[in-house]
Design an enzyme around this catalytic site. Structure first.
Site, PDB file in Angstrom:
ATOM      1  N   ARG A   1     -15.796  -1.789  -1.373  1.00 27.77           N
ATOM      2  CA  ARG A   1     -15.072  -0.561  -1.738  1.00 27.77           C
ATOM      3  C   ARG A   1     -15.966   0.677  -1.694  1.00 27.77           C
ATOM      4  O   ARG A   1     -15.856   1.572  -2.527  1.00 27.77           O
ATOM      5  CB  ARG A   1     -14.434  -0.727  -3.112  1.00 27.77           C
ATOM      6  N   GLY A   2     -16.874   0.685  -0.738  1.00 26.08           N
ATOM      7  CA  GLY A   2     -17.754   1.826  -0.543  1.00 26.08           C
ATOM      8  C   GLY A   2     -19.080   1.730  -1.252  1.00 26.08           C
ATOM      9  O   GLY A   2     -20.015   2.491  -0.948  1.00 26.08           O
ATOM     10  N   PHE A   3     -19.219   0.789  -2.189  1.00 23.83           N
ATOM     11  CA  PHE A   3     -20.438   0.737  -2.993  1.00 23.83           C
ATOM     12  C   PHE A   3     -21.676   0.428  -2.153  1.00 23.83           C
ATOM     13  O   PHE A   3     -22.742   1.029  -2.347  1.00 23.83           O
ATOM     14  CB  PHE A   3     -20.296  -0.307  -4.109  1.00 23.83           C
TER      15      PHE A   3
ATOM     16  N   TYR B   1       0.851  -1.191   0.000  1.00 23.77           N
ATOM     17  CA  TYR B   1       0.000   0.000   0.000  1.00 23.77           C
ATOM     18  C   TYR B   1       0.885   1.238   0.000  1.00 23.77           C
ATOM     19  O   TYR B   1       1.412   1.650   1.025  1.00 23.77           O
ATOM     20  CB  TYR B   1      -0.913   0.007   1.222  1.00 23.77           C
TER      21      TYR B   1
ATOM     22  N   SER C   1     -12.741  -5.287   2.136  1.00 23.38           N
ATOM     23  CA  SER C   1     -13.805  -4.637   1.356  1.00 23.38           C
ATOM     24  C   SER C   1     -15.194  -5.151   1.747  1.00 23.38           C
ATOM     25  O   SER C   1     -15.995  -5.535   0.878  1.00 23.38           O
ATOM     26  CB  SER C   1     -13.586  -4.831  -0.147  1.00 23.38           C
ATOM     27  N   PRO C   2     -15.530  -5.166   3.037  1.00 19.06           N
ATOM     28  CA  PRO C   2     -16.831  -5.697   3.453  1.00 19.06           C
ATOM     29  C   PRO C   2     -18.022  -4.901   2.942  1.00 19.06           C
ATOM     30  O   PRO C   2     -19.137  -5.417   2.920  1.00 19.06           O
ATOM     31  CB  PRO C   2     -16.754  -5.666   4.982  1.00 19.06           C
TER      32      PRO C   2
ATOM     33  N   HIS D   1       0.404 -11.798   0.749  1.00 19.38           N
ATOM     34  CA  HIS D   1      -0.633 -10.955   0.143  1.00 19.38           C
ATOM     35  C   HIS D   1      -1.250 -11.613  -1.089  1.00 19.38           C
ATOM     36  O   HIS D   1      -2.473 -11.677  -1.248  1.00 19.38           O
ATOM     37  CB  HIS D   1      -0.026  -9.597  -0.224  1.00 19.38           C
TER      38      HIS D   1
END
Length: 387
Positions: free
Chosen positions: A265-267, A120, A261-262, A182
């Site tokens: 990713r914000g969707f 990252y 990403s639960p 990763h």
């Protein structure tokens, strides 16, 4: 001249009248002061009650979960904090000082499980994490990740050791609680990588290890060499592929599961629509098939289903998505990222909602009935996962 008996009685009567009048007058004069004192006490009592109420209502994530089993188990906060989006892959973000403050606010609210990675930035997210958590390092559970790279044979161990030592330095800690691979390239047998990690465990450089986005077959091979503490992979209401093989394997072997990403990713928060534009310089969503305007428009039906479900339960769409994950298994610990305190608290309150079996069936039925448009990754990314 001597006073008469009547005059004496009248004089006593007058003195008593004046004395009583004086006492009444004093009481009248003292009443406002007494009232002020009593009013002050009422204010203090009210303030004290309000403070006690505020203390009782103050958000603190006290619930803990265990990932892994036996001597390979880790106790962590029931929700973790994903650091990535604070300065990488999520577009424009607040400055470093603001993100350090937010990270510490998460700790103050009971979060103990922090996730970052060498990739990252690269490096800058680990640096941010190390600086933000320096005052709390003894109370935190650090998770970070490395890539196996293209090195093979005798060059592999020095390469991974260099990754490990550099992460320790950036995170400002002596050892890493949970060190993930990763992405597994498949260039070398997974057993070789695990043997190297096993050596680092014996050295005290790492306490536990994990894998990310690998197949059930790879999980079994790795676990046979050294038990895995946690598997980290994408998992949410729009990506339930892990339920086919990976989650059953984790359950069988006693491995914890950490969904990244639960909220997709914000969707799944409902904050993204077809007119949203993603920063091409620092937001990978502009490369993901599921985040094209057409896909967003089609998939918004899923957000509407979450919103409808939550409306009668006092939950936001984001809380529905995370409460669903928490209800799946008690060894699942989502890591949600944010750059805002309000969203941090919204995420943490997801733990307060317990979905029943009937709730879960209703929600899953509603979402499953809606076709999903777009793959989660483009082709070149899909080729890097699932080995």
């Amino acid at each position: 001249m001597a006073e008469s008996a009547a005059d004496g009685k009248n004089d006593v009567s007058r003195r008593n009248f004046l004395k009583n009048a004086a006492m009444v007058g004093a009481a009248i004069c003292a009443a406002p002061a007494l009232n002020n004192v009593m009013a002050g006490e009422r204010v203090l009592n009210t303030q004290s009650s309000r403070q006690k109420s505020a203390d009782a209502d103050r958000l603190f994530l006290s619930k803990r979960r265990t990932i892994g089993s036996g001597k390979h188990a880790l106790e962590v906060s029931a929700l973790g904090l994903g650091m990535m989006g604070m300065n990488y892959h999520r577009g424009i973000h607040p400055d470093k000082a603001a993100m350090i403050k937010l990270t510490r606010q998460a700790v103050e609210r009971g979060v103990t499980f922090i996730d970052t990675a060498i990739g990252y930035g690269p490096h800058t997210n680990e640096e941010l994490t190390g600086e933000a958590l320096a005052p709390f390092k003894n109370d935190m559970v650090y998770g970070t990740k490395f890539y196996d790279g293209t090195a093979t044979g005798t060059a592999l161990e020095p390469y991974i050791r260099e990754c490990l030592e550099s992460s320790l330095k950036r995170l400002q800690i002596a050892n890493i609680d949970l060190y993930y691979l990763h992405r597994y390239s498949g260039n070398v047998p997974i057993e070789e990588i695990v043997l190297i990690l096993q050596k680092f465990i014996k050295e005290g450089k790492i306490k536990h290890y994990g894998l990310s986005e690998v197949s059930a077959q790879t999980i079994r091979k790795a676990h046979a060499v050294e038990p895995i503490t946690a598997l980290q992979s994408e998992y949410h209401l729009m990506w339930r592929e892990p339920e086919k093989e990976v989650l059953p394997t984790c359950k069988e072997l006693g491995i914890g599961f950490v969904p990244y990403s639960p909220v997709n990713r914000g969707f799944l928060t409902g904050a993204i629509n077809e007119y949203t534009r993603f920063d091409r310089g620092n937001d990978n969503r502009n490369t993901l098939p599921r985040f094209t305007p057409e896909a967003i428009r089609a998939n918004t039906r899923i957000v509407e289903a979450l919103t409808d479900f939550g409306r009668t339960r006092g939950m936001t769409a984001a809380q529905v998505a995370q409460a669903w994950l928490l209800a799946k298994e008690d060894w699942i610990v989502p890591i949600t990222g944010t750059t805002k305190l309000a969203h941090l608290e919204e995420n943490l309150r997801s733990i307060e909602f317990e979905l029943s079996t009937a709730d879960m069936a209703e929600l899953e039925t509603a979402v499953s009935a809606i076709p999903i448009m777009g793959d989660r990754y483009p082709v070149f990314e899909r080729e890097r996962i699932g080995h």
